[in-house]
Design a protein around this motif. Structure first.
Motif, PDB file in Angstrom:
ATOM      1  N   ARG A 447       0.833  -1.196   0.000  1.00 62.65           N
ATOM      2  CA  ARG A 447       0.000   0.000   0.000  1.00 62.65           C
ATOM      3  C   ARG A 447       0.867   1.244   0.000  1.00 62.65           C
ATOM      4  O   ARG A 447       1.954   1.279   0.595  1.00 62.65           O
ATOM      5  CB  ARG A 447      -0.934   0.037   1.225  1.00 62.65           C
ATOM      6  CG  ARG A 447      -1.829  -1.175   1.375  1.00 62.65           C
ATOM      7  CD  ARG A 447      -2.856  -1.281   0.278  1.00 62.65           C
ATOM      8  NE  ARG A 447      -3.700  -0.093   0.198  1.00 62.65           N
ATOM      9  CZ  ARG A 447      -4.621   0.087  -0.745  1.00 62.65           C
ATOM     10  NH1 ARG A 447      -4.800  -0.830  -1.693  1.00 62.65           N
ATOM     11  NH2 ARG A 447      -5.355   1.180  -0.751  1.00 62.65           N
ATOM     12  N   LEU A 448       0.367   2.276  -0.669  1.00 67.17           N
ATOM     13  CA  LEU A 448       1.102   3.529  -0.749  1.00 67.17           C
ATOM     14  C   LEU A 448       1.214   4.205   0.610  1.00 67.17           C
ATOM     15  O   LEU A 448       2.233   4.823   0.940  1.00 67.17           O
ATOM     16  CB  LEU A 448       0.398   4.455  -1.752  1.00 67.17           C
ATOM     17  CG  LEU A 448       1.206   5.631  -2.318  1.00 67.17           C
ATOM     18  CD1 LEU A 448       2.472   5.153  -3.015  1.00 67.17           C
ATOM     19  CD2 LEU A 448       0.348   6.447  -3.281  1.00 67.17           C
ATOM     20  N   THR A 449       0.174   4.064   1.435  1.00 67.92           N
ATOM     21  CA  THR A 449       0.207   4.688   2.758  1.00 67.92           C
ATOM     22  C   THR A 449       1.307   4.071   3.637  1.00 67.92           C
ATOM     23  O   THR A 449       1.917   4.771   4.451  1.00 67.92           O
ATOM     24  CB  THR A 449      -1.161   4.505   3.443  1.00 67.92           C
ATOM     25  OG1 THR A 449      -1.523   3.110   3.404  1.00 67.92           O
ATOM     26  CG2 THR A 449      -2.225   5.316   2.722  1.00 67.92           C
ATOM     27  N   ASP A 450       1.587   2.783   3.470  1.00 64.75           N
ATOM     28  CA  ASP A 450       2.646   2.145   4.250  1.00 64.75           C
ATOM     29  C   ASP A 450       4.010   2.696   3.873  1.00 64.75           C
ATOM     30  O   ASP A 450       4.916   2.833   4.724  1.00 64.75           O
ATOM     31  CB  ASP A 450       2.618   0.637   4.054  1.00 64.75           C
ATOM     32  CG  ASP A 450       1.320   0.006   4.528  1.00 64.75           C
ATOM     33  OD1 ASP A 450       0.672   0.610   5.415  1.00 64.75           O
ATOM     34  OD2 ASP A 450       0.936  -1.053   3.996  1.00 64.75           O
ATOM     35  N   VAL A 451       4.180   3.049   2.599  1.00 67.07           N
ATOM     36  CA  VAL A 451       5.451   3.598   2.160  1.00 67.07           C
ATOM     37  C   VAL A 451       5.708   4.946   2.829  1.00 67.07           C
ATOM     38  O   VAL A 451       6.817   5.214   3.321  1.00 67.07           O
ATOM     39  CB  VAL A 451       5.462   3.748   0.619  1.00 67.07           C
ATOM     40  CG1 VAL A 451       6.732   4.443   0.146  1.00 67.07           C
ATOM     41  CG2 VAL A 451       5.318   2.399  -0.039  1.00 67.07           C
ATOM     42  N   PHE A 452       4.676   5.794   2.891  1.00 67.18           N
ATOM     43  CA  PHE A 452       4.877   7.121   3.458  1.00 67.18           C
ATOM     44  C   PHE A 452       4.956   7.100   4.982  1.00 67.18           C
ATOM     45  O   PHE A 452       5.579   7.984   5.587  1.00 67.18           O
ATOM     46  CB  PHE A 452       3.768   8.050   2.976  1.00 67.18           C
ATOM     47  CG  PHE A 452       3.802   8.261   1.482  1.00 67.18           C
ATOM     48  CD1 PHE A 452       4.958   8.695   0.870  1.00 67.18           C
ATOM     49  CD2 PHE A 452       2.696   8.014   0.710  1.00 67.18           C
ATOM     50  CE1 PHE A 452       5.016   8.873  -0.496  1.00 67.18           C
ATOM     51  CE2 PHE A 452       2.728   8.183  -0.663  1.00 67.18           C
ATOM     52  CZ  PHE A 452       3.906   8.620  -1.263  1.00 67.18           C
ATOM     53  N   GLU A 453       4.355   6.117   5.614  1.00 73.51           N
ATOM     54  CA  GLU A 453       4.561   5.955   7.062  1.00 73.51           C
ATOM     55  C   GLU A 453       6.017   5.627   7.359  1.00 73.51           C
ATOM     56  O   GLU A 453       6.575   6.074   8.364  1.00 73.51           O
ATOM     57  CB  GLU A 453       3.642   4.855   7.588  1.00 73.51           C
ATOM     58  CG  GLU A 453       2.180   5.254   7.680  1.00 73.51           C
ATOM     59  CD  GLU A 453       1.325   4.127   8.214  1.00 73.51           C
ATOM     60  OE1 GLU A 453       1.888   3.083   8.599  1.00 73.51           O
ATOM     61  OE2 GLU A 453       0.083   4.299   8.268  1.00 73.51           O
ATOM     62  N   GLU A 454       6.615   4.862   6.481  1.00 80.58           N
ATOM     63  CA  GLU A 454       8.026   4.506   6.650  1.00 80.58           C
ATOM     64  C   GLU A 454       8.932   5.719   6.369  1.00 80.58           C
ATOM     65  O   GLU A 454       9.910   5.956   7.079  1.00 80.58           O
ATOM     66  CB  GLU A 454       8.393   3.362   5.719  1.00 80.58           C
ATOM     67  CG  GLU A 454       9.836   2.927   5.759  1.00 80.58           C
ATOM     68  CD  GLU A 454      10.203   2.236   7.061  1.00 80.58           C
ATOM     69  OE1 GLU A 454      11.401   2.226   7.404  1.00 80.58           O
ATOM     70  OE2 GLU A 454       9.281   1.727   7.751  1.00 80.58           O
ATOM     71  N   LEU A 455       8.590   6.510   5.347  1.00 88.29           N
ATOM     72  CA  LEU A 455       9.427   7.631   4.982  1.00 88.29           C
ATOM     73  C   LEU A 455       9.291   8.810   5.933  1.00 88.29           C
ATOM     74  O   LEU A 455      10.285   9.465   6.292  1.00 88.29           O
ATOM     75  CB  LEU A 455       9.097   8.095   3.553  1.00 88.29           C
ATOM     76  CG  LEU A 455       9.456   7.136   2.414  1.00 88.29           C
ATOM     77  CD1 LEU A 455       8.972   7.712   1.082  1.00 88.29           C
ATOM     78  CD2 LEU A 455      10.963   6.893   2.362  1.00 88.29           C
ATOM     79  N   LEU A 456       8.052   9.092   6.343  1.00 85.58           N
ATOM     80  CA  LEU A 456       7.788  10.261   7.177  1.00 85.58           C
ATOM     81  C   LEU A 456       7.788   9.959   8.668  1.00 85.58           C
ATOM     82  O   LEU A 456       7.699  10.864   9.484  1.00 85.58           O
ATOM     83  CB  LEU A 456       6.439  10.902   6.786  1.00 85.58           C
ATOM     84  CG  LEU A 456       6.318  11.341   5.323  1.00 85.58           C
ATOM     85  CD1 LEU A 456       4.911  11.874   5.045  1.00 85.58           C
ATOM     86  CD2 LEU A 456       7.362  12.391   4.979  1.00 85.58           C
ATOM     87  N   GLY A 457       7.846   8.692   9.000  1.00 84.99           N
ATOM     88  CA  GLY A 457       7.856   8.302  10.415  1.00 84.99           C
ATOM     89  C   GLY A 457       6.492   8.404  11.025  1.00 84.99           C
ATOM     90  O   GLY A 457       6.352   8.624  12.229  1.00 84.99           O
TER      91      GLY A 457
END
Length: 457
Positions: A447-457
């Motif tokens: 999921r795209l949201t999982d990627v940004f949780e990883e990038l943005l913390g």
């Protein structure tokens, strides 16, 4: 003597008409019909053989009786040109090279003529004098005893010199400047381009000599002349790039002897075009560490993996309608990714000006760069830099899913070779992937949201 008649030819698509019409029924363009005279004496027909009255009748043959031989190729000193041609120049092939004015088409062809020292090359120029070509050769810094320069536009005179020199390779710069005595219209018209190409095609096939044609392009970006021109030739190459930038890309649009997905990369220097053997290092070498709005995407062009730097600038719009601008990336796909980020990711981008740029002046159309574009946009929106040791290789769907891409192992290997420590991919690419042979950390997501949780913390 055959009767000379007049026809009206559309200068945009080449359709003929017995009378003048205002709007072409084929391409729907207005005021494109020009009167041209065709026909004439058979003695006026240009033939590359002198006093050749032989007629060859082709006969049908069974498919099983045809010998299957691998075509022999001329391997040049230009590895990039060899790649886009499918491994080298095929004997008797007709190659058309198009590009914008000043992009480097003539320089590329002159370098080919000068580097082929063991082959006899006839370089015919209808645009430049012999002195101008000599000046370019001095700037390139190469010379060859087997390179012959001819400034001529008449096909009849060109074939006369061909019979005397008997070259191994023929270069025509450019096809729009030639004219044949069989057609009464001016050089560069649809009829002249079609007829001159037909004569050169006959010469290439009968003499087994490869011929390179340099072609102009229109303001719309397509090759000038009739559309049948691209069907007549064996290979169509497109020379792309910004004249204000150093890098040039040679793409294969059509190739009867190889793949159409290959490309060659050059760097324009004061001494001519230089081959770029490892473009990934050059395309990402001028980036600053931990810069907001910058992400690295792993792309595949032909058989070559490329790491591309994606740059984005996201700022609050000062006007009612926000601006959307992209360079080197499809603007419609950018709008789609912006909609996915707002609808599925919850990022407020409807009131933001968005500017996207692919560094190096190249154009990327592969969907595998989607995740890098999204990461670059979110990084620019939140002013949060992404690690310069992180790469991305995945497609983004309308539902916000991270989709798999092909040849993921080549992308991972290229990122690892250039010193990246982790790469974000789709979890659907993990099936059959041997992670043990890679030192780089592989991060799978669905999921795209999982990627940004990883990038943005």
């Amino acid at each position: 003597m055959a009767k000379i008649k007049s026809v009206y030819v559309c200068q945009n698509c080449g359709v003929q008409s017995a009378k003048w019409v205002g709007k072409c029924n084929s391409c729907n363009e207005w005021n494109t019909y020009v009167e041209e005279q065709v026909g004439g004496s058979e003695k006026e027909l240009t033939n590359w053989r002198e006093n050749d009255s032989r007629t060859t009748l082709s006969k049908p043959i069974r498919l099983n009786e045809i010998e299957s031989n691998t075509e022999k190729r001329i391997v040049t000193y230009d590895n990039e040109l060899n790649r886009v041609l499918g491994g080298g120049i095929v004997h008797g092939s007709l190659v058309l090279i198009g590009g914008e004015p000043g992009i480097g088409k003539s320089t590329l062809m002159l370098q080919l003529a000068l580097s082929s020292k063991r082959l006899k090359v006839l370089y015919v120029s209808g645009e430049e004098s012999q002195q101008q070509i000599k000046m370019r050769a001095q700037r390139i810094g190469q010379s060859s005893e087997n390179c012959f320069i001819l400034s001529e536009t008449s096909t009849q005179h060109i074939f006369t010199q061909i019979r005397e020199i008997q070259p191994d390779i023929l270069v025509i710069d450019s096809i729009q400047t030639l004219h044949t005595p069989r057609i009464e219209s001016a050089a560069g018209s649809v009829s002249q381009v079609r007829e001159c190409t037909a004569e050169l095609l006959k010469f290439a096939k009968e003499s087994n000599t490869p011929v390179f044609l340099v072609g102009h392009i229109t303001k719309e970006g397509s090759l000038a002349g009739p559309k049948v021109l691209e069907h007549m030739v064996d290979t169509v190459l497109q020379f792309e790039g910004d004249r204000h930038l150093a890098y040039r890309i040679l793409r294969t649009v059509k190739n009867r002897f190889g793949s159409t997905s290959e490309l060659g990369i050059y760097e324009m220097q004061s001494t001519g075009l230089r081959e770029v053997s490892n473009p990934s290092e050059i395309l990402i070498s001028q980036r600053e560490a931990d810069s907001p709005g910058v992400a690295i995407g792993a792309s595949i062009e032909g058989n070559r993996p490329l790491l591309i730097e994606i740059q984005s600038l996201v700022s609050t719009s000062s006007y009612g309608t926000p601006q959307r601008s992209s360079t080197g990336f499809d603007a419609k796909r950018l709008n789609m990714l912006l909609a996915v980020l707002e609808k599925r990711g919850g990022f407020r981008l409807s009131s933001q000006d968005v500017f996207l740029n692919v560094a190096g002046g190249i154009k990327i159309e592969e969907p595998a760069i989607d995740l890098a574009v999204c990461a670059s946009l979110v990084s620019g929106l939140h002013d949060a830099p992404i690690s310069d040791k992180t790469a991305f290789a995945a497609e983004v769907g309308l539902g916000g899913e991270v989709r798999a891409v092909n040849r993921i192992d080549n992308r991972i290997s290229e990122a690892e070779k250039l010193g990246f420590t982790q790469i974000f991919i789709s979890k659907y690419n993990m099936k059959g992937l041997d992670q043990k042979k890679y030192k780089i950390k592989i991060r799978p997501f669905s999921r795209l949201t999982d990627v940004f949780e990883e990038l943005l913390g």
